[in-house]
Write a protein that holds these residues in place. Structure first.
Motif, PDB file in Angstrom:
ATOM      1  N   LEU A  65      50.451  47.837  69.367  1.00 50.67           N
ATOM      2  CA  LEU A  65      49.871  46.747  68.601  1.00 50.67           C
ATOM      3  C   LEU A  65      49.167  47.348  67.397  1.00 50.67           C
ATOM      4  O   LEU A  65      48.146  48.032  67.521  1.00 50.67           O
ATOM      5  CB  LEU A  65      48.886  45.954  69.462  1.00 50.67           C
ATOM      6  N   GLY A  66      49.717  47.141  66.201  1.00 49.81           N
ATOM      7  CA  GLY A  66      49.256  47.864  65.032  1.00 49.81           C
ATOM      8  C   GLY A  66      48.154  47.182  64.242  1.00 49.81           C
ATOM      9  O   GLY A  66      47.810  46.023  64.466  1.00 49.81           O
ATOM     10  N   TYR A  67      47.641  47.923  63.284  1.00 45.53           N
ATOM     11  CA  TYR A  67      46.605  47.479  62.361  1.00 45.53           C
ATOM     12  C   TYR A  67      47.159  47.717  60.966  1.00 45.53           C
ATOM     13  O   TYR A  67      47.371  48.870  60.559  1.00 45.53           O
ATOM     14  CB  TYR A  67      45.339  48.303  62.603  1.00 45.53           C
ATOM     15  N   ASP A  68      47.430  46.644  60.226  1.00 42.50           N
ATOM     16  CA  ASP A  68      48.010  46.799  58.893  1.00 42.50           C
ATOM     17  C   ASP A  68      46.990  47.399  57.929  1.00 42.50           C
ATOM     18  O   ASP A  68      45.831  46.969  57.891  1.00 42.50           O
ATOM     19  CB  ASP A  68      48.484  45.448  58.354  1.00 42.50           C
ATOM     20  N   LEU A  69      47.450  48.374  57.144  1.00 37.76           N
ATOM     21  CA  LEU A  69      46.551  49.068  56.229  1.00 37.76           C
ATOM     22  C   LEU A  69      47.295  49.496  54.973  1.00 37.76           C
ATOM     23  O   LEU A  69      48.410  50.016  55.042  1.00 37.76           O
ATOM     24  CB  LEU A  69      45.959  50.312  56.914  1.00 37.76           C
ATOM     25  N   SER A  70      46.670  49.240  53.817  1.00 36.79           N
ATOM     26  CA  SER A  70      47.090  49.830  52.548  1.00 36.79           C
ATOM     27  C   SER A  70      46.012  50.839  52.157  1.00 36.79           C
ATOM     28  O   SER A  70      44.816  50.530  52.225  1.00 36.79           O
ATOM     29  CB  SER A  70      47.189  48.770  51.443  1.00 36.79           C
ATOM     30  N   PHE A  71      46.411  52.035  51.760  1.00 35.50           N
ATOM     31  CA  PHE A  71      45.417  53.019  51.318  1.00 35.50           C
ATOM     32  C   PHE A  71      46.048  54.007  50.344  1.00 35.50           C
ATOM     33  O   PHE A  71      47.271  54.131  50.264  1.00 35.50           O
ATOM     34  CB  PHE A  71      44.797  53.759  52.511  1.00 35.50           C
ATOM     35  N   ARG A  72      45.183  54.674  49.580  1.00 30.11           N
ATOM     36  CA  ARG A  72      45.611  55.734  48.678  1.00 30.11           C
ATOM     37  C   ARG A  72      45.085  57.048  49.215  1.00 30.11           C
ATOM     38  O   ARG A  72      43.934  57.130  49.666  1.00 30.11           O
ATOM     39  CB  ARG A  72      45.099  55.488  47.263  1.00 30.11           C
ATOM     40  N   GLY A  73      45.922  58.071  49.177  1.00 27.33           N
ATOM     41  CA  GLY A  73      45.502  59.348  49.713  1.00 27.33           C
ATOM     42  C   GLY A  73      46.286  60.508  49.134  1.00 27.33           C
ATOM     43  O   GLY A  73      47.046  60.361  48.178  1.00 27.33           O
ATOM     44  N   THR A  74      46.083  61.670  49.748  1.00 28.11           N
ATOM     45  CA  THR A  74      46.728  62.907  49.310  1.00 28.11           C
ATOM     46  C   THR A  74      47.495  63.506  50.478  1.00 28.11           C
ATOM     47  O   THR A  74      46.973  63.573  51.598  1.00 28.11           O
ATOM     48  CB  THR A  74      45.674  63.917  48.825  1.00 28.11           C
ATOM     49  N   ILE A  75      48.734  63.921  50.226  1.00 23.98           N
ATOM     50  CA  ILE A  75      49.533  64.568  51.271  1.00 23.98           C
ATOM     51  C   ILE A  75      48.913  65.919  51.588  1.00 23.98           C
ATOM     52  O   ILE A  75      48.763  66.776  50.708  1.00 23.98           O
ATOM     53  CB  ILE A  75      50.998  64.708  50.834  1.00 23.98           C
ATOM     54  N   SER A  76      48.526  66.119  52.856  1.00 26.39           N
ATOM     55  CA  SER A  76      47.761  67.312  53.228  1.00 26.39           C
ATOM     56  C   SER A  76      48.553  68.327  54.040  1.00 26.39           C
ATOM     57  O   SER A  76      48.047  69.423  54.306  1.00 26.39           O
ATOM     58  CB  SER A  76      46.502  66.896  54.004  1.00 26.39           C
ATOM     59  N   THR A  77      49.764  67.991  54.457  1.00 24.34           N
ATOM     60  CA  THR A  77      50.653  68.978  55.082  1.00 24.34           C
ATOM     61  C   THR A  77      52.021  68.861  54.435  1.00 24.34           C
ATOM     62  O   THR A  77      52.410  67.794  53.968  1.00 24.34           O
ATOM     63  CB  THR A  77      50.776  68.784  56.608  1.00 24.34           C
ATOM     64  N   ASN A  78      52.742  69.930  54.393  1.00 29.44           N
ATOM     65  CA  ASN A  78      54.005  69.966  53.659  1.00 29.44           C
ATOM     66  C   ASN A  78      55.095  69.161  54.364  1.00 29.44           C
ATOM     67  O   ASN A  78      55.396  69.416  55.530  1.00 29.44           O
ATOM     68  CB  ASN A  78      54.466  71.423  53.503  1.00 29.44           C
ATOM     69  N   SER A 108      65.119  59.620  57.387  1.00 27.38           N
ATOM     70  CA  SER A 108      64.698  59.664  55.977  1.00 27.38           C
ATOM     71  C   SER A 108      64.440  61.100  55.515  1.00 27.38           C
ATOM     72  O   SER A 108      63.390  61.396  54.937  1.00 27.38           O
ATOM     73  CB  SER A 108      63.438  58.825  55.776  1.00 27.38           C
ATOM     74  N   PRO A 109      65.382  62.030  55.713  1.00 26.36           N
ATOM     75  CA  PRO A 109      65.140  63.422  55.305  1.00 26.36           C
ATOM     76  C   PRO A 109      64.958  63.582  53.802  1.00 26.36           C
ATOM     77  O   PRO A 109      64.341  64.554  53.347  1.00 26.36           O
ATOM     78  CB  PRO A 109      66.399  64.156  55.790  1.00 26.36           C
ATOM     79  N   TYR A 110      65.463  62.624  53.005  1.00 22.32           N
ATOM     80  CA  TYR A 110      65.350  62.713  51.549  1.00 22.32           C
ATOM     81  C   TYR A 110      63.898  62.718  51.084  1.00 22.32           C
ATOM     82  O   TYR A 110      63.573  63.194  49.984  1.00 22.32           O
ATOM     83  CB  TYR A 110      66.102  61.557  50.882  1.00 22.32           C
ATOM     84  N   LEU A 111      62.988  62.172  51.910  1.00 25.47           N
ATOM     85  CA  LEU A 111      61.583  62.116  51.520  1.00 25.47           C
ATOM     86  C   LEU A 111      60.983  63.509  51.361  1.00 25.47           C
ATOM     87  O   LEU A 111      60.026  63.692  50.606  1.00 25.47           O
ATOM     88  CB  LEU A 111      60.781  61.313  52.546  1.00 25.47           C
ATOM     89  N   ALA A 112      61.559  64.502  52.057  1.00 31.56           N
ATOM     90  CA  ALA A 112      61.059  65.869  51.943  1.00 31.56           C
ATOM     91  C   ALA A 112      61.275  66.417  50.539  1.00 31.56           C
ATOM     92  O   ALA A 112      60.544  67.307  50.090  1.00 31.56           O
ATOM     93  CB  ALA A 112      61.740  66.774  52.970  1.00 31.56           C
ATOM     94  N   GLY A 113      62.277  65.894  49.851  1.00 34.35           N
ATOM     95  CA  GLY A 113      62.522  66.312  48.478  1.00 34.35           C
ATOM     96  C   GLY A 113      61.777  65.482  47.463  1.00 34.35           C
ATOM     97  O   GLY A 113      61.661  65.872  46.292  1.00 34.35           O
ATOM     98  N   LYS A 114      61.258  64.340  47.886  1.00 35.63           N
ATOM     99  CA  LYS A 114      60.567  63.431  46.974  1.00 35.63           C
ATOM    100  C   LYS A 114      59.070  63.674  46.938  1.00 35.63           C
ATOM    101  O   LYS A 114      58.419  63.479  45.900  1.00 35.63           O
ATOM    102  CB  LYS A 114      60.845  61.978  47.389  1.00 35.63           C
ATOM    103  N   PHE A 115      58.504  64.114  48.083  1.00 36.58           N
ATOM    104  CA  PHE A 115      57.065  64.311  48.177  1.00 36.58           C
ATOM    105  C   PHE A 115      56.751  65.761  48.533  1.00 36.58           C
ATOM    106  O   PHE A 115      57.538  66.439  49.189  1.00 36.58           O
ATOM    107  CB  PHE A 115      56.455  63.385  49.235  1.00 36.58           C
ATOM    108  N   ALA A 116      55.564  66.211  48.085  1.00 37.88           N
ATOM    109  CA  ALA A 116      55.152  67.591  48.345  1.00 37.88           C
ATOM    110  C   ALA A 116      53.663  67.644  48.655  1.00 37.88           C
ATOM    111  O   ALA A 116      52.908  66.687  48.394  1.00 37.88           O
ATOM    112  CB  ALA A 116      55.465  68.465  47.132  1.00 37.88           C
ATOM    113  N   LEU A 117      53.243  68.763  49.203  1.00 37.76           N
ATOM    114  CA  LEU A 117      51.843  68.987  49.507  1.00 37.76           C
ATOM    115  C   LEU A 117      50.995  68.770  48.250  1.00 37.76           C
ATOM    116  O   LEU A 117      51.297  69.300  47.179  1.00 37.76           O
ATOM    117  CB  LEU A 117      51.659  70.420  50.020  1.00 37.76           C
ATOM    118  N   GLY A 118      49.942  67.955  48.380  1.00 44.75           N
ATOM    119  CA  GLY A 118      49.046  67.700  47.255  1.00 44.75           C
ATOM    120  C   GLY A 118      49.360  66.461  46.454  1.00 44.75           C
ATOM    121  O   GLY A 118      48.561  66.063  45.595  1.00 44.75           O
TER     122      GLY A 118
END
Length: 214
Positions: A65-78, A108-118
């Motif tokens: 049972l989830g909790y909907d959330l929108s947030f802004r953040g920083t990718i902290s692991t590669n 969704s392996p393509y996301l590894a090429g779209k996003f990076a640490l930081g």
């Protein structure tokens, strides 16, 4: 490339192949005009941005049972793909200064090429618990600089199996860019100017991509 008109078959839009054509036909969408005139029946509002620390899963005895959330953040692991097992989900952590949450993506392996640490990103999804840890599975994620106001009020369409609201929204956006200027108004130009009415193209754009619920 041939000129695209409102009367053209919807398959003239990039990404609409025979399979999508059959699914759209079930919604009585055959031409590009049919697609533009296919108005959302409701909207999801993602504009209320919160933080990870605000998530309260207490009292939710079902971990699913989830909790909907929108947030802004920083990718902290590669975000990296397991090349020995590509079927393994892609997972990485995002932090917003108040906490961190694990994002898990299937197929969704393509996301590894779209996003990076930081990378700074915007995330929307349902927060659930897994082994006592907060996570989101297959959330929406995009780099912060690519997010505009009209991306945070999401159109929801009546659908048929195999189509998503994201599919429809993407195709409508392309159609409006290619031939939205062909949309005609039944209101005489002099009256439209006097009353300050916007063009039909702008009306449809606001219907499909509103900047706010209001």
């Amino acid at each position: 490339m041939a000129t695209i008109h409102l009367s053209n078959p919807v398959t003239d839009l990039y990404g609409v192949g025979p399979s999508a054509e059959d699914k759209l036909a079930k919604l009585d969408i055959y031409t590009i005009y049919d697609l533009i005139a296919f108005i959302p029946w409701r909207y999801d509002d993602w504009s209320q941005v919160g933080d990870i620390a605000s998530v309260d899963l207490s009292g939710r005895f079902d971990d699913n049972l989830g909790y909907d959330l929108s947030f802004r953040g920083t990718i902290s692991t590669n975000p990296s793909v397991n090349f020995t097992n590509r079927k393994k989900p892609l997972s990485f952590f995002v932090t917003d200064g108040t906490g961190r949450i694990k994002l898990t993506f299937f197929n969704s392996p393509y996301l590894a090429g779209k996003f990076a640490l930081g990378d700074e990103c915007f995330v929307h999804g349902s927060v659930t618990l897994f082994n006592g840890q907060m996570q989101m599975v297959n959330p929406y994620i995009e780099k912060t600089e690519k997010i505009t106001d009209d991306a945070l009020v999401r159109p929801i369409y009546h659908l048929t199996a195999g189509l998503s609201s994201n599919n429809i929204s993407k195709w409508v956006g392309t159609a409006l860019k290619l031939c939205g200027d062909e949309l005609l108004s039944c209101i005489p130009q002099s009256i439209a100017e006097q009353k300050g009415f916007v063009s039909p193209k702008e009306v449809y754009r606001m219907a499909h991509f509103p900047s706010s619920l209001e």
